[in-house]
Design a protein around this motif. Structure first.
Motif, PDB file in Angstrom:
ATOM      1  N   LYS A   1      22.391 -10.749  10.598  1.00 61.96           N
ATOM      2  CA  LYS A   1      22.749 -10.541   9.192  1.00 61.96           C
ATOM      3  C   LYS A   1      24.151 -11.054   8.872  1.00 61.96           C
ATOM      4  CE  LYS A   1      20.911  -7.980   6.515  1.00 61.96           C
ATOM      5  NZ  LYS A   1      20.039  -8.181   5.335  1.00 61.96           N
ATOM      6  N   GLY A   2      24.949 -11.309   9.901  1.00 64.01           N
ATOM      7  CA  GLY A   2      26.308 -11.796   9.694  1.00 64.01           C
ATOM      8  C   GLY A   2      27.315 -10.709   9.409  1.00 64.01           C
ATOM      9  N   THR A   3      26.953  -9.444   9.712  1.00 61.22           N
ATOM     10  CA  THR A   3      27.891  -8.346   9.445  1.00 61.22           C
ATOM     11  C   THR A   3      28.798  -8.037  10.626  1.00 61.22           C
ATOM     12  OG1 THR A   3      26.189  -6.742  10.085  1.00 61.22           O
ATOM     13  CG2 THR A   3      26.372  -7.285   7.744  1.00 61.22           C
ATOM     14  N   ARG A   4      28.324  -8.280  11.849  1.00 64.20           N
ATOM     15  CA  ARG A   4      29.159  -8.094  13.029  1.00 64.20           C
ATOM     16  C   ARG A   4      28.479  -8.771  14.204  1.00 64.20           C
ATOM     17  NH1 ARG A   4      30.863  -2.399  15.983  1.00 64.20           N
ATOM     18  NH2 ARG A   4      28.606  -2.324  16.319  1.00 64.20           N
TER      19      ARG A   4
ATOM     20  N   ALA B   1      22.612  -6.939  13.419  1.00 63.98           N
ATOM     21  CA  ALA B   1      23.879  -7.106  12.702  1.00 63.98           C
ATOM     22  C   ALA B   1      24.388  -8.542  12.848  1.00 63.98           C
ATOM     23  CB  ALA B   1      24.914  -6.115  13.221  1.00 63.98           C
ATOM     24  N   GLU B   2      24.231  -9.111  14.038  1.00 68.87           N
ATOM     25  CA  GLU B   2      24.646 -10.494  14.269  1.00 68.87           C
ATOM     26  C   GLU B   2      23.822 -11.442  13.403  1.00 68.87           C
ATOM     27  OE1 GLU B   2      26.235 -12.087  18.245  1.00 68.87           O
ATOM     28  OE2 GLU B   2      24.087 -12.500  18.334  1.00 68.87           O
TER      29      GLU B   2
ATOM     30  N   ASN C   1      19.817  -0.397  10.495  1.00 70.06           N
ATOM     31  CA  ASN C   1      20.080  -0.380  11.935  1.00 70.06           C
ATOM     32  C   ASN C   1      19.120   0.554  12.661  1.00 70.06           C
ATOM     33  OD1 ASN C   1      21.389   1.859  10.706  1.00 70.06           O
ATOM     34  ND2 ASN C   1      22.760   2.088  12.456  1.00 70.06           N
TER      35      ASN C   1
END
Length: 468
Positions: free
Chosen positions: A361-364, A358-359, A320
């Motif tokens: 990567k599919g984490t949030r 993050a979006e 990040n």
């Protein structure tokens, strides 16, 4: 700036050293009319930082040559500034904190000069005409004195046991070279850095030739050929492990880590390459000639987006943080703010890039990050600090980052993904290597969406309360 690990800060301190004569009034000699030439202003016109930068000229190039000895913390420098006068100049200022100035020339002729705090006032032997191109060469030496305080931490040219950690935002460039030290005046840079043999010198851009060693010293030459704000210039020195190559998309990539952080080298190299290529698909073509990052062992507690070489101070950076600093290569570095009050255009965009990564990567999702922020109590401090007008005494407040990012997500929700992501690319393309303001961004958003968005931007950027 900076991705803060802990809080950061500001205070100036530094002494002026008197050299020849003060220079405020033009001389009627040399056939020039007194009215044609006057002293350049001691500030660039940023009311929040009235003594930063200078008036009367526009810098076209910096050539910085320094010889630094870590053992004695002594820096010997010669900086040559090439500029164009924007008025007739009887005298002009450069920003320089500390150091003994031994000589100044303008167009190769000796000039008189004086010191007053961080201001180096130069009076050329012959006044400079409006529109004329001129060069000023300053020879100086001494022990660099970084800046520090309670909200920015320590910044500028920071001596370390094996070299130096150089992170200069917002106004620390003057702690190691004379400059027009404000982001409103950008220029290409050449660096010639001499250090004891065995020490590596890392600067912006790409290396010019191979290092040369003689007499127990090694000289490195680096060139940043694209315009750069002074606070992004670095000469980070020390013992480093290096990994060099290219990103999968073909951009030259250099990662460097202090031996203490050797385990971070491969991850920094790979992640920096992956993210540089990814942001190029989201924001448009990468604006510079190389990418990468540097991890030094100075416990700064923050990272800084030094152009082409983000710098991480004493910690192993996660994805990040790397996403944040590399997004700055577009937003903050290629597109630079005209005044510090618009800092959210740097930090809000780079923080939103974290949400987008993050979006991706599919984490949030970015929506989840937005809702988490918006669900904070109405009494939370972040709502009392409108980020559209960064405060000089609290420049890097978390609101500038997170509420700035939330502004972009609120805009995305209002205009839809297709318009929003097209807007990001057009914003980056239209102002590539230039300067931007909040008003320009709002105008473009309204133009591309066909919507009246003043209420949205007012609520998120300018009101001291939680938006509905």
């Amino acid at each position: 700036m900076r991705y803060n690990q802990r809080g950061v800060a500001l205070v100036a301190a530094l002494v002026g050293i008197l050299a020849c004569a003060p220079a405020d009034e033009p001389s009627p000699a040399n056939g020039h009319q007194v009215s044609d030439h006057r002293a350049g202003a001691p500030g660039i016109g940023d009311t929040d930082f009235p003594k930063d930068g200078n008036g009367g000229y526009d810098v076209g190039h910096y050539a910085i040559a320094i010889d630094y000895t870590p053992a004695g913390r002594r820096l010997v420098g010669v900086t040559t500034v090439t500029a164009t006068a924007t008025q007739g100049l009887s005298s002009f200022n450069l920003d320089l904190a500390g150091f003994d100035v031994s000589a100044v020339t303008v167009n190769n002729a000796p000039a008189t000069f004086s010191r007053n705090g961080d201001e180096l006032t130069v009076r050329p032997a012959r006044p400079v005409d409006n529109g004329a191109r001129f060069t000023v060469k300053v020879s100086y030496s001494g022990v660099p004195t970084p800046r520090s305080g309670t909200t920015l931490g320590t910044y500028g040219f920071i001596p370390t046991p094996d070299g130096a950690f150089v992170a200069a935002e917002p106004n620390g460039a003057k702690t190691w070279f004379p400059a027009n030290d404000h982001p409103a005046d950008k220029a290409p840079f050449d660096f010639t850095i001499t250090v004891p043999a065995g020490v590596t010198a890392l600067a912006n851009g790409e290396m010019v030739g191979q290092p040369t060693t003689a007499g127990g010293k090694t000289t490195y030459r680096w060139r940043e050929r694209y315009p750069m704000a002074t606070y992004l210039a670095t000469a980070t020195l020390g013992k480093f492990d290096l990994r060099q190559g290219r990103t999968p998309g073909g951009i030259p990539n250099l990662a460097a880590t202090d031996p203490r952080f050797r385990s971070a080298l491969d991850g920094l190299y790979t992640t920096s390459g992956t993210l540089t290529d990814h942001w190029a698909t989201v924001f448009g073509p990468y604006p510079f000639g190389s990418t990468g990052g540097v991890v030094d062992d100075f416990a700064a507690g923050y990272a800084l987006e030094n152009q082409t070489k983000p710098l991480y101070g004493g910690f192993h950076p996660g994805e990040n943080i790397i996403a944040h600093e590399l997004a700055h290569q577009w937003f903050g570095n290629s597109l630079s703010i005209t005044r510090w009050k618009d800092l959210w255009l740097n930090e809000g965009f780079a923080t939103y890039a974290e949400w987008l990564w993050a979006e991706h990567k599919g984490t949030r999702t970015a929506e989840a990050a937005f809702r988490e922020l918006h669900n904070r109590p109405a009494t939370a401090p972040i709502w009392k600090y409108p980020p559209g007008r960064a405060r000089p005494d609290d420049l890097f407040n978390q609101s500038v980052y997170s509420r700035g990012a939330a502004t972009l997500h609120a805009l995305r929700k209002a205009v839809g993904d297709q318009t929003f992501f097209a807007l990001l690319k057009k914003w980056a393309a239209d102002h590539r290597y230039g300067h931007v303001t909040t008003d320009q961004f709002i105008e473009l958003a309204e133009q591309m969406s066909g919507k009246e968005l003043s209420a949205l931007f007012d609520a998120w950027l300018f009101q001291p309360r939680r938006p509905a």
